[in-house]
Design a protein around this motif. Structure first.
Motif, PDB file in Angstrom:
ATOM      1  N   HIS A   1       5.361   6.152  -3.439  1.00 22.05           N
ATOM      2  CA  HIS A   1       4.749   4.842  -3.143  1.00 22.05           C
ATOM      3  C   HIS A   1       4.759   3.934  -4.363  1.00 22.05           C
TER       4      HIS A   1
ATOM      5  N   HIS B   1       5.729  -0.461  -5.666  1.00 21.18           N
ATOM      6  CA  HIS B   1       6.166  -1.828  -5.336  1.00 21.18           C
ATOM      7  C   HIS B   1       7.096  -2.317  -6.442  1.00 21.18           C
TER       8      HIS B   1
ATOM      9  N   HIS C   1      -0.041   1.136   3.995  1.00 15.15           N
ATOM     10  CA  HIS C   1      -1.252   1.473   3.241  1.00 15.15           C
ATOM     11  C   HIS C   1      -2.365   1.834   4.216  1.00 15.15           C
TER      12      HIS C   1
ATOM     13  N   HIS D   1      -2.651   5.876  -0.359  1.00 17.44           N
ATOM     14  CA  HIS D   1      -4.068   5.843  -0.774  1.00 17.44           C
ATOM     15  C   HIS D   1      -4.962   6.780   0.025  1.00 17.44           C
TER      16      HIS D   1
ATOM     17  N   ASP E   1       2.449   3.524  -7.462  1.00 12.69           N
ATOM     18  CA  ASP E   1       1.884   2.285  -6.925  1.00 12.69           C
ATOM     19  C   ASP E   1       1.849   1.159  -7.954  1.00 12.69           C
TER      20      ASP E   1
HETATM   21 FE    FE Z   1       0.709  -0.016  -2.703  1.00 13.06          FE
END
Ligand code: FE
Ligand code: GUN
Length: 418
Positions: free
Chosen positions: A65, A67, A219, A259, A310
């Motif tokens: 995970h 970005h 998420h 998460h 993340d």
């Molecule tokens: Fe994220």
């Protein structure tokens, strides 16, 4: 293509123990592990021999995970919780990726750092923008990295520049799916999270996922205000996970949710039942004051858990740093739970960082026969006297106190990555 890598080989076949082969030979054919041998009389002439004697050979790290579009924001905006953080720092940065030139600069730096940190497989969010997403996919493919890349979908509750027309968002996603041909870099459907996706968008994306058998990422229950907001948006649905499930985005195809901090037992059970993976993002959860995921509970339920950097909620792409933070977080969770949720061990978390997350890609993250030969060569001579420490202690010292300078080789499918 046949190769033999020699060195101190260590990996996790299961989460409770390490497989250790000191001074051994990893035999690879067509990018796939064939065997580990402790003795070879002479190297057969049809094999390329890579002699890394006294170096550690470990599986490449798996980040399920992150970005990519937030790479240039890494280290910024550490003073807010999730929703204001998204509105203040993250959305304005992502809007810049409409400009392909900006995306090229940012993504080139991102891919270079990913390689430096030894992450060979990753599950990535780009932005809503089709062209820059396709550029990123191509860049990863040329670098010989393994990845799923998701064009983000959003048609509500975001800034104007990022708010898509619902049909257009679905059409562009389909175009990316149809145009992708790589074996290593594949598309993944990416409804950002429930607050930014209308029911129509979620339904449309589910149809695409099923039609083309494409996986899904999103998420889930990262922040208490976010959970409340989802309840306000969907008062008739019993919980957050069930919103995704109702709209066909919760294990209808292979799915990973990031998460998973404030999930109920029913939601965890649903994840187990539907085979949904959890991406644990310990560093981001600290930075955004999100909380600590009760990872032990997920393991007890039998849910697959991998690690996520993340970025830029997380402030580094380093999976070793995520391993350390994950173990530390689990110790605080243990105290918080009156010593009920037992701390995670080094082998359990190394497993999550390799074979656990690697399961999302299938045969990734281990050196068992049939696994992809994705591996890192670690020179830990500045950290450990190899005559004093065994291979496992050397690995732990490298993870806790080493850095990317210790990584002297990165291979995917036994091909050198660059
Ligand atoms: Fe994220
Ligand atoms: N939830 C929705 N979008 C995001 C994001 O970009 N980062 C994190 N950490 N959580 C999110």
């Amino acid at each position: 293509m046949k190769k033999i890598f020699k060195g101190d080989i260590i990996y996790t076949k299961n989460s409770n123990s390490f497989e250790v082969h000191k001074d051994s030979y990893l035999v690879v054919e067509d990018g796939v592990v064939k065997d580990i041998l402790h003795y070879i009389e002479s190297i057969p002439s049809d094999y390329e021999y890579l002699d890394y004697t006294n170096k550690l050979i470990i599986p490449g790290f798996v980040d399920i995970h992150l970005h990519s579009s937030q790479f240039l924001n890494m280290g910024l905006g550490m003073d807010k919780e999730l929703i204001p953080w998204l509105n203040t720092y993250t959305f304005p940065e992502e809007a810049k990726f409409r400009d392909l030139e900006y995306a090229k600069t940012a993504y080139t730096k991102f891919v270079s750092d990913l390689i430096n940190k030894g992450t060979t497989s990753s599950v990535i969010y780009s932005t809503i923008h089709k062209e820059s997403t396709m550029f990123l996919m191509d860049l990863l493919d040329k670098a010989k990295l393994r990845a799923y890349v998701g064009k983000v979908n959003m048609d509500r509750n975001t800034i104007d520049e990022l708010c898509e027309n619902t049909n257009y968002s679905i059409e562009e996603t389909e175009e990316i799916i149809l145009s992708s041909k790589s074996n290593r870099v594949k598309p993944i459907i990416t409804p950002r999270f429930v607050p930014s996706c209308s029911p129509e968008l979620m339904e449309g994306l589910s149809k695409l996922a099923i039609k083309y058998n494409v996986p899904v990422q999103s998420h889930l229950s990262e922040n208490t205000n976010e959970v409340k907001w989802v309840k306000e948006l969907h008062p008739d649905i019993e919980n957050y996970a069930s919103v995704y499930n109702k709209f066909g985005l919760f294990g209808q195809t292979k799915t990973v949710m990031a998460h998973c901090i404030y999930t109920s037992d029913e939601e965890i059970e649903l994840m187990k039942k539907n085979g949904v993976f959890a991406a644990h993002c310990a560093i981001s959860n600290f930075n955004l004051s999100s909380g600590i995921m009760p990872v032990r509970k997920y393991l007890d339920y039998g849910v697959d858990v991998g690690l996520g950097s993340d970025i830029s909620g997380g402030n580094t792409l380093s999976i070793p740093q995520s391993i350390v933070s994950t173990i530390q977080a689990s110790k605080i969770k243990w105290l918080e739970s009156n010593k009920e949720l037992y701390p995670l061990s080094f082998s359990e978390v190394f497993y999550m960082a390799t074979k656990g997350g690697g399961k999302f890609f299938e045969h990734v993250g281990s050196f068992e026969r049939g696994y992809n030969a994705d591996l890192l060569i670690i020179d830990d001579s500045n950290l450990s006297d190899i005559n004093k420490f065994d291979v496992l202690d050397r690995l732990q010292k490298y993870i806790y106190s080493g850095n990317e300078n210790n990584i002297i080789g990165v291979y995917v499918d036994a091909d050198k990555v660059s």
